[in-house]
Design a protein around this motif. Sequence first.
Motif, PDB file in Angstrom:
ATOM      1  N   UNK A  33       0.835  -1.213   0.000  1.00  0.00           N
ATOM      2  CA  UNK A  33       0.000   0.000   0.000  1.00  0.00           C
ATOM      3  C   UNK A  33       0.862   1.252   0.000  1.00  0.00           C
ATOM      4  N   UNK A  34       1.946   1.228   0.797  1.00  0.00           N
ATOM      5  CA  UNK A  34       2.859   2.374   0.831  1.00  0.00           C
ATOM      6  C   UNK A  34       3.489   2.617  -0.533  1.00  0.00           C
ATOM      7  N   UNK A  35       3.882   1.542  -1.219  1.00  0.00           N
ATOM      8  CA  UNK A  35       4.498   1.674  -2.544  1.00  0.00           C
ATOM      9  C   UNK A  35       3.510   2.244  -3.545  1.00  0.00           C
ATOM     10  N   UNK A  36       2.243   1.837  -3.437  1.00  0.00           N
ATOM     11  CA  UNK A  36       1.212   2.376  -4.336  1.00  0.00           C
ATOM     12  C   UNK A  36       1.056   3.875  -4.116  1.00  0.00           C
ATOM     13  N   UNK A  37       1.030   4.301  -2.848  1.00  0.00           N
ATOM     14  CA  UNK A  37       0.904   5.737  -2.552  1.00  0.00           C
ATOM     15  C   UNK A  37       2.095   6.510  -3.092  1.00  0.00           C
ATOM     16  N   UNK A  42       4.173  10.151  -7.235  1.00  0.00           N
ATOM     17  CA  UNK A  42       5.142  10.383  -8.308  1.00  0.00           C
ATOM     18  C   UNK A  42       4.438  10.682  -9.629  1.00  0.00           C
ATOM     19  N   UNK A  43       3.327   9.974  -9.881  1.00  0.00           N
ATOM     20  CA  UNK A  43       2.564  10.208 -11.101  1.00  0.00           C
ATOM     21  C   UNK A  43       2.003  11.620 -11.136  1.00  0.00           C
ATOM     22  N   UNK A  44       1.424  12.062 -10.019  1.00  0.00           N
ATOM     23  CA  UNK A  44       0.880  13.420  -9.953  1.00  0.00           C
ATOM     24  C   UNK A  44       1.986  14.456 -10.109  1.00  0.00           C
ATOM     25  N   UNK A  45       3.133  14.188  -9.478  1.00  0.00           N
ATOM     26  CA  UNK A  45       4.246  15.121  -9.551  1.00  0.00           C
ATOM     27  C   UNK A  45       4.774  15.247 -10.980  1.00  0.00           C
ATOM     28  N   UNK A  46       4.723  14.153 -11.743  1.00  0.00           N
ATOM     29  CA  UNK A  46       5.209  14.187 -13.125  1.00  0.00           C
ATOM     30  C   UNK A  46       4.325  15.040 -14.022  1.00  0.00           C
ATOM     31  N   UNK A  47       3.059  15.269 -13.614  1.00  0.00           N
ATOM     32  CA  UNK A  47       2.142  16.082 -14.401  1.00  0.00           C
ATOM     33  C   UNK A  47       2.140  17.542 -13.968  1.00  0.00           C
ATOM     34  N   UNK A  80       6.983  28.295  -3.334  1.00  0.00           N
ATOM     35  CA  UNK A  80       7.155  26.853  -3.096  1.00  0.00           C
ATOM     36  C   UNK A  80       6.136  26.062  -3.909  1.00  0.00           C
ATOM     37  N   UNK A  81       6.515  24.922  -4.460  1.00  0.00           N
ATOM     38  CA  UNK A  81       5.568  24.121  -5.254  1.00  0.00           C
ATOM     39  C   UNK A  81       4.453  23.564  -4.380  1.00  0.00           C
ATOM     40  N   UNK A  82       3.305  23.337  -4.992  1.00  0.00           N
ATOM     41  CA  UNK A  82       2.184  22.754  -4.267  1.00  0.00           C
ATOM     42  C   UNK A  82       2.522  21.328  -3.837  1.00  0.00           C
ATOM     43  N   UNK A  83       2.150  20.928  -2.631  1.00  0.00           N
ATOM     44  CA  UNK A  83       2.305  19.517  -2.228  1.00  0.00           C
ATOM     45  C   UNK A  83       1.447  18.620  -3.120  1.00  0.00           C
ATOM     46  N   UNK A  84       1.811  17.338  -3.196  1.00  0.00           N
ATOM     47  CA  UNK A  84       1.076  16.437  -4.082  1.00  0.00           C
ATOM     48  C   UNK A  84      -0.373  16.267  -3.622  1.00  0.00           C
ATOM     49  N   UNK A  85      -0.643  16.414  -2.327  1.00  0.00           N
ATOM     50  CA  UNK A  85      -2.031  16.333  -1.870  1.00  0.00           C
ATOM     51  C   UNK A  85      -2.877  17.437  -2.504  1.00  0.00           C
ATOM     52  N   UNK A  86      -2.291  18.621  -2.629  1.00  0.00           N
ATOM     53  CA  UNK A  86      -2.999  19.734  -3.273  1.00  0.00           C
ATOM     54  C   UNK A  86      -3.157  19.466  -4.764  1.00  0.00           C
ATOM     55  N   UNK A  87      -2.123  18.909  -5.398  1.00  0.00           N
ATOM     56  CA  UNK A  87      -2.233  18.549  -6.814  1.00  0.00           C
ATOM     57  C   UNK A  87      -3.361  17.546  -7.030  1.00  0.00           C
ATOM     58  N   UNK A  88      -3.516  16.611  -6.088  1.00  0.00           N
ATOM     59  CA  UNK A  88      -4.588  15.623  -6.193  1.00  0.00           C
ATOM     60  C   UNK A  88      -5.955  16.300  -6.110  1.00  0.00           C
TER      61      UNK A  88
END
Length: 277
Positions: A33-37, A42-47, A80-88
Motif C-alpha cells: 500500500x505504501x508503494x502504491x501511494x 510520483x505520477x501526480x508530480x510528473x504532471x 514553493x511548489x504545491x504539495x502532491x495532496x494539493x495537486x490531487x
Amino acid sequence: HRAAMVNDGCQAAARESTSMNSGTPSLSAQKAADQIRVAWASHLDSERRASAPHPYVYASAWRPCTRRMVYDMRAPQTLPPFPVDVLAKFRRGSDRERDLLADLAAVGRNAEPPFQVIGQQEAFRLKDRKGRVAISGKVDAQLQIDGVTAPIEVKTWSTHLTDRIDTFADLFDSPWTRPGAYQLLAYLFGAGAPFGFLLLDRSGLPGVLPVELDKHLDRVEDFLQKAEQAVDHIEADTLPEYLAGNAAECTRCDWYGHTCTPPLTAPTRATLTDPSL
C-alpha cells in the motif's frame, strides 16, 4: 449433477489460487500500500506544470492587494511548489468540472425551455483603457438558453464553503470564494452578457447561482482598475504600496514573510491596574 460441476469448478479455482500464492510474498500488505501511494504521488508530480511570469492578471486572481497581484504576475515560479495532496485536489476538481458540464448538457436536452452547453474552455482577454490585455482566462462554458448566451463558471470548492453559499452575493463574504465571483463578473463584462451562472459542486444537487452584471458594475470597475495598475507596475518594474489596514489578508498571502514584509501593526491593549494594590 449441475451442483457437482459447480462445486468441482470452485475447488479447481481454489487450487489454482493457492498455487499462484504458494510462494512467500516479498512485500507485506502495508508495504505494498505504501508503494502504491508513493507511485501515485510520483505520477501526480510528473504532471506538474511550472508557473511562468505573465504580463496580465489571471481572471481568477483578483486580490484586495494590488502588490500581491504584481508578485503573482512577476515571479510565480519562485513560490514553493504545491504539495502532491494539493495537486490531487486540483486533479479531482478538474475531473468533477468535466462531469458537471457533461451532466448539464444532458439535462438541457430535456429541460423546458431546452438549453445547450457550448464553447468550453474558450480563451478570454479583457483590455484596459490603454489598449493592453489586462485580464486573461478561460471561460468554462457558455449556456445557450431562450435566445441568450450566458457564461458559466464551475467551482468545486470544499463543502465547508459551499454549504454556506445560497446566492451569488454570498461569494463576497469569504476571502476564498471572492476571487471566483470577480472572475465570473469579468467574463460577463468582456462578453457583454447581461447575466451568467456559477455552477457550484455540492454533495447533493449542484447549485446554479444566477448573477446579473448591472448589479455589480462597481466590482468590475474595481477589478479593471487593479489589473491596469498591476500591468503599469510590471511595465515600470516597480511595486505598489503595501496593503494597509488588513493584516489578516497579509498573513494568509503566499508571499508574506519571505518576499513581502509589510509593517503589520496590532491594536494596542489597555492595561488596567488597581490603585489599591
